[in-house]
Write an enzyme that holds these catalytic residues in place. Structure first.
Site, mmCIF file in Angstrom:
data_model
loop_
_atom_site.group_PDB
_atom_site.id
_atom_site.type_symbol
_atom_site.label_atom_id
_atom_site.label_comp_id
_atom_site.label_asym_id
_atom_site.label_seq_id
_atom_site.Cartn_x
_atom_site.Cartn_y
_atom_site.Cartn_z
ATOM 1 N N ARG A 202 1.895 -10.907 10.454
ATOM 2 C CA ARG A 202 3.191 -10.256 10.693
ATOM 3 C C ARG A 202 4.335 -11.145 10.211
ATOM 4 O O ARG A 202 5.473 -10.685 10.072
ATOM 5 C CB ARG A 202 3.409 -9.985 12.189
ATOM 6 C CG ARG A 202 2.475 -8.995 12.885
ATOM 7 C CD ARG A 202 2.269 -7.718 12.129
ATOM 8 N NE ARG A 202 1.137 -7.847 11.210
ATOM 9 C CZ ARG A 202 0.937 -7.049 10.157
ATOM 10 N NH1 ARG A 202 1.803 -6.102 9.874
ATOM 11 N NH2 ARG A 202 -0.116 -7.213 9.387
ATOM 12 N N LYS B 248 0.816 -1.212 0.000
ATOM 13 C CA LYS B 248 0.000 0.000 0.000
ATOM 14 C C LYS B 248 0.852 1.266 0.000
ATOM 15 O O LYS B 248 0.488 2.256 -0.648
ATOM 16 C CB LYS B 248 -0.954 0.013 1.203
ATOM 17 C CG LYS B 248 -0.303 0.288 2.547
ATOM 18 C CD LYS B 248 -1.336 0.375 3.642
ATOM 19 C CE LYS B 248 -0.695 0.641 4.999
ATOM 20 N NZ LYS B 248 -0.085 1.967 5.081
ATOM 21 N N THR B 249 1.989 1.250 0.709
ATOM 22 C CA THR B 249 2.827 2.450 0.742
ATOM 23 C C THR B 249 3.369 2.757 -0.647
ATOM 24 O O THR B 249 3.450 3.917 -1.060
ATOM 25 C CB THR B 249 3.984 2.269 1.740
ATOM 26 O OG1 THR B 249 3.449 1.962 3.029
ATOM 27 C CG2 THR B 249 4.822 3.538 1.838
ATOM 28 N N GLN C 216 -7.857 -5.117 9.380
ATOM 29 C CA GLN C 216 -6.812 -4.732 10.329
ATOM 30 C C GLN C 216 -7.244 -3.560 11.211
ATOM 31 O O GLN C 216 -6.402 -2.855 11.770
ATOM 32 C CB GLN C 216 -5.519 -4.370 9.592
ATOM 33 C CG GLN C 216 -4.881 -5.548 8.872
ATOM 34 C CD GLN C 216 -3.501 -5.225 8.346
ATOM 35 O OE1 GLN C 216 -2.533 -5.110 9.095
ATOM 36 N NE2 GLN C 216 -3.394 -5.080 7.038
ATOM 37 N N ASP D 55 -4.243 7.502 4.349
ATOM 38 C CA ASP D 55 -3.656 6.203 4.689
ATOM 39 C C ASP D 55 -4.330 5.650 5.938
ATOM 40 O O ASP D 55 -4.816 6.405 6.790
ATOM 41 C CB ASP D 55 -2.152 6.382 4.928
ATOM 42 C CG ASP D 55 -1.414 5.052 5.012
ATOM 43 O OD1 ASP D 55 -1.991 4.019 4.622
ATOM 44 O OD2 ASP D 55 -0.256 5.059 5.469
ATOM 45 N N GLU D 56 -4.373 4.322 6.072
ATOM 46 C CA GLU D 56 -4.926 3.637 7.245
ATOM 47 C C GLU D 56 -6.347 4.123 7.564
ATOM 48 O O GLU D 56 -6.691 4.428 8.705
ATOM 49 C CB GLU D 56 -4.020 3.845 8.473
ATOM 50 C CG GLU D 56 -2.584 3.388 8.284
ATOM 51 C CD GLU D 56 -2.413 1.873 8.307
ATOM 52 O OE1 GLU D 56 -3.432 1.160 8.326
ATOM 53 O OE2 GLU D 56 -1.266 1.406 8.298
#
Length: 729
Positions: A608, A44-45, A262, A231-232
């Site tokens: 993770r 995503k970044t 998430q 973002d997020e």
């Protein structure tokens, strides 16, 4: 300048190279509302950075016409550096930052519209709490019974919802100060205005006030920002959501990137519903799903996807990878928490010998009290480790306080321990009382405790202070007299109770108070493992010495909440038991929503890992000083069998002899320890049936929605609870 920007082709730009088709679609969909559902490890970044670079290089907007919002300064800096690396200084002037930073930037331009002068200050949390104490005092509210910290949490929650004092609904008044919280909130805001100050919650709240009351100012910013990137998005609260909606109404070129699976910060105001209703909020919105994972193996992704599919409140996506190296995640059942730590320690040593660095391994726990067993084991094995996001177990405030009580009882000359606890909890023994105690101790060259006993028997101190000091000394003497006559762990438990220290944390309304109580229970359990209190204190001193100063590569130890955004080769997930994970408090307070957030937290933990995940559950565990025999977590049942290998360990945390051959540990009957799937719960209860709940007592079922029941309890009214926590009455 509003519509005069030319469009330049950028089809072969370097920032588009290497993007997969969905990523490129997300980058090149520049006009209209866009929701990018970006699963864990899907890049995503990179998408956000490429989108920013394309907007600037294609001259769709000047930097000052792009609003890019992140949740942390670190994320903002990383994004700025990546964009500059791609297109150079063309990015100078971007409105790029956190919600609070951007809200402050707007507020600095229009302070008068929020009733402020240009030089307004921003209170930190300590200043905010001090001001609230003044508000409580002015309103004749007992701050001991209704602490400022609790009022601060209430006010922050209301600001996160975008409510000014006059907007707080009547049914939100609650029980604080007998329903006076809204009036206290109003008085607090008035005091802030008098001081020409704001707190962090005001930065967006004042923005909302300005936008809602001054259409011209709102139109100015709506016209300015041609493109908005967020973002997020799954972590936004209501105030942030309203702020974004207002700014995006004119141009509607808003791109929100996030992952509904998430969303794990509901306890601090995040609303997963913001991302779930994006299509309804922005008609004609496009959704692009990023599902190709570049981090984890197929088995890790398969297990995580199978688990999260049990949530109802999600938009849905399935992560996949083209990696061919994969092995099932392992699920271990062990006797207790100590065996769980031994298991992890042994596997970490084996992995280290196989060439995997300690820095690529992490233990992620649901509750901080779980860390103690792992810290102890790692010290015993000589494994370097670091606690991320908080202090090590024996460095935690509540643990240090409890140990100071034990030192004061055992060692009458320990002045440092005496000073730490003499007024903890508050007993009315302040600095003015302790000054003459210090003077006498220095003059006579005697311990502070002895000086205190002398002064408590004289008229040197005022009656109230003298009585408080005498009472404290009697308590210390009483506990000291019980040394050797009762089990030392029981005495330690009694000291924490009789001193009022545990009660202090029970009354504390902070989010960390329950965790501190759990840590105190874990401490008492650890004390019981030693023959004497002296042995335990010596052990602590040696552990602290062994922990100090190592800069070598280390295993990471942290909570699941603290692990979001991180990744490791190997991840250990201990404590997958009903009541611990999913956590009982989350389900009691929030019902199905709480359960689904816990499941999202499990999903975050699994994803993770790059190479392998080890999950463990204990057949018995000491929690808050009590031995429990919990069921394995329902999340274990929900893991797809094709991605899981289940194992059972003996009391030493090792695989039993029946699996790996004779000579390793004691032989365990595998059938006796088999993890059996939980029987279906549907049909257990009926409307009108009388039931019992461990926390809420007796009640009657009013409504049933699958496993979620609405029950009218005799002592607390209607509550939404999970059926597995009810018993027929």
């Amino acid at each position: 300048m509003d519509d005069a920007l030319p469009a330049a082709p950028a089809a072969d730009a370097p920032w588009l190279a290497g993007l997969n088709p969905p990523q490129r679609e997300a980058v090149e969909t520049l006009d209209g509302p866009l929701l990018v559902l970006s699963g864990a490890g899907t890049g995503k970044t990179r998408v956000l950075t490429a989108r920013l670079a394309l907007l600037l290089a294609a001259k769709r907007a000047w930097p000052s016409q792009i609003l890019a919002v992140t949740f942390t300064n670190r994320a903002a800096n990383e994004m700025r550096e990546r964009v500059e690396a791609l297109i150079g200084e063309m990015s100078a002037g971007l409105w790029l930052g956190t919600f609070h930073a951007l809200g402050l930037r707007i507020l600095r331009r229009h302070p008068e519209l929020a009733g402020l002068r240009p030089s307004f200050s921003i209170l930190d949390p300590d200043d905010q709490e001090r001001l609230l104490k003044q508000v409580l005092a002015d309103a004749n509210v007992d701050a001991k019974h209704w602490p400022a910290r609790q009022l601060s949490a209430i006010v922050q929650r209301w600001k996160d919802k975008g409510w000014r004092p006059e907007q707080v609904p009547a049914d939100e008044a609650g029980s604080f100060a007998n329903g006076r919280a809204p009036a206290l909130y109003e008085a607090y805001q008035e005091r802030l205005a008098d001081l020409n100050a704001v707190d962090f919650g005001d930065l967006l709240l004042h923005n909302l006030t300005i936008f809602q009351r001054d259409a011209d100012v709102l139109a100015q910013y709506q016209k300015r920002f041609r493109y908005i990137l967020v973002d997020e998005y799954q972590d936004t609260n209501v105030a942030q959501y309203l702020w974004l909606r207002l700014l995006a109404q004119r141009r509607r070129n808003i791109c929100c990137v996030g992952d509904d699976d998430q969303s794990i910060y509901g306890w601090r105001g995040a609303e997963v519903g913001n991302i779930l209703r994006f299509e309804n909020d922005f008609e004609g919105a496009k959704i692009v799903r990023l599902e190709q994972n570049y981090r984890s193996t197929g088995d890790i992704l398969g297990a995580a996807s199978g688990l999260i599919a049990n949530n109802r409140g999600r938009l849905g996506k399935t992560l996949w990878t083209d990696r061919e190296d994969s092995r099932p995640i392992t699920v271990h059942t062990v006797p207790d928490g100590e065996a769980e730590a031994r298991l992890a320690g042994g596997e970490i040593e084996a992995l280290q010998r196989a060439g995997i660095g300690l820095g690529q391994m992490a233990v992620l726990v649901r509750a901080s009290f779980q860390m103690r067993a792992f810290e102890e084991r790692f010290v015993a094995l000589g494994l370097n480790y670091r606690v991320i996001g908080g202090p090590r177990f024996y460095e935690r405030r509540e643990v240090r306080d409890a140990i100071a009580y034990l030192r004061a009882v055992l060692f009458p000359e320990d002045d440092l321990a005496f000073e730490r606890i003499v007024n903890l909890p508050k007993r009315g023994i302040g600095d003015a009382t302790l000054q003459p105690v210090h003077r006498l101790a220095r003059a006579e060259r005697i311990p502070l405790g002895q000086a205190a006993r002398r002064l408590a028997g004289t008229e040197e101190l005022k009656a109230r202070a003298r009585n408080a000091l005498a009472g404290f000394c009697r308590a210390i003497d009483g506990w000291r007299a019980r040394l050797g006559s009762e089990p030392h762990a029981d005495l330690a438990d009694a000291i924490l109770e009789e001193s009022g220290y545990r009660e202090m944390w029970r009354k504390d309304k902070g989010l960390d108070a329950p965790g501190r109580l759990e840590n105190l229970g874990e401490l008492v359990q650890q004390i019981a493992r030693f023959d004497t209190l002296e042995e335990f204190l010596e052990h602590v001193a040696l552990v602290m010495e062994a922990e100090s100063g190592s800069e070598a590569e280390s295993v990471s130890l942290m909570t699941l909440h603290g692990a979001k955004g991180l990744e490791f080769d190997i991840v250990f997930l201990p404590g997958w038991e009903e009541g611990l994970f999913p956590h009982q408090r989350a389900m009691d307070e929030n019902g199905l929503a709480g359960l689904e957030e816990e499941r999202r937290l499990a999903y975050v933990g699994i994803t993770r890992a790059r190479q392998h995940v080890t999950i463990s559950s204990a057949m018995s565990r000491m929690v808050m000083g009590r031995w429990l025999s919990p069921l394995p977590s329902r999340f274990i049942d929900e893991l797809p069998d094709e991605h899981v290998e289940r194992q059972v360990e003996d009391a030493f945390g090792e695989a039993p002899a029946w699996r790996y051959g004779a000579g390793r540990g004691r032989v365990i009957d595998a059938a006796a320890w088999e993890v059996k799937p939980r029987a279906p719960r549907t049909g257990q209860f009926e409307v009108g049936q009388r039931v019992f709940h461990q926390k809420f007592g007796y009640g009657a079922v009013r409504a049933i929605d699958r496993e979620v029941l609405t029950v009218f309890f005799e002592t607390s009214g209607d509550k939404t609870v999970i059926d597995s926590f009810l018993q027929p009455a």
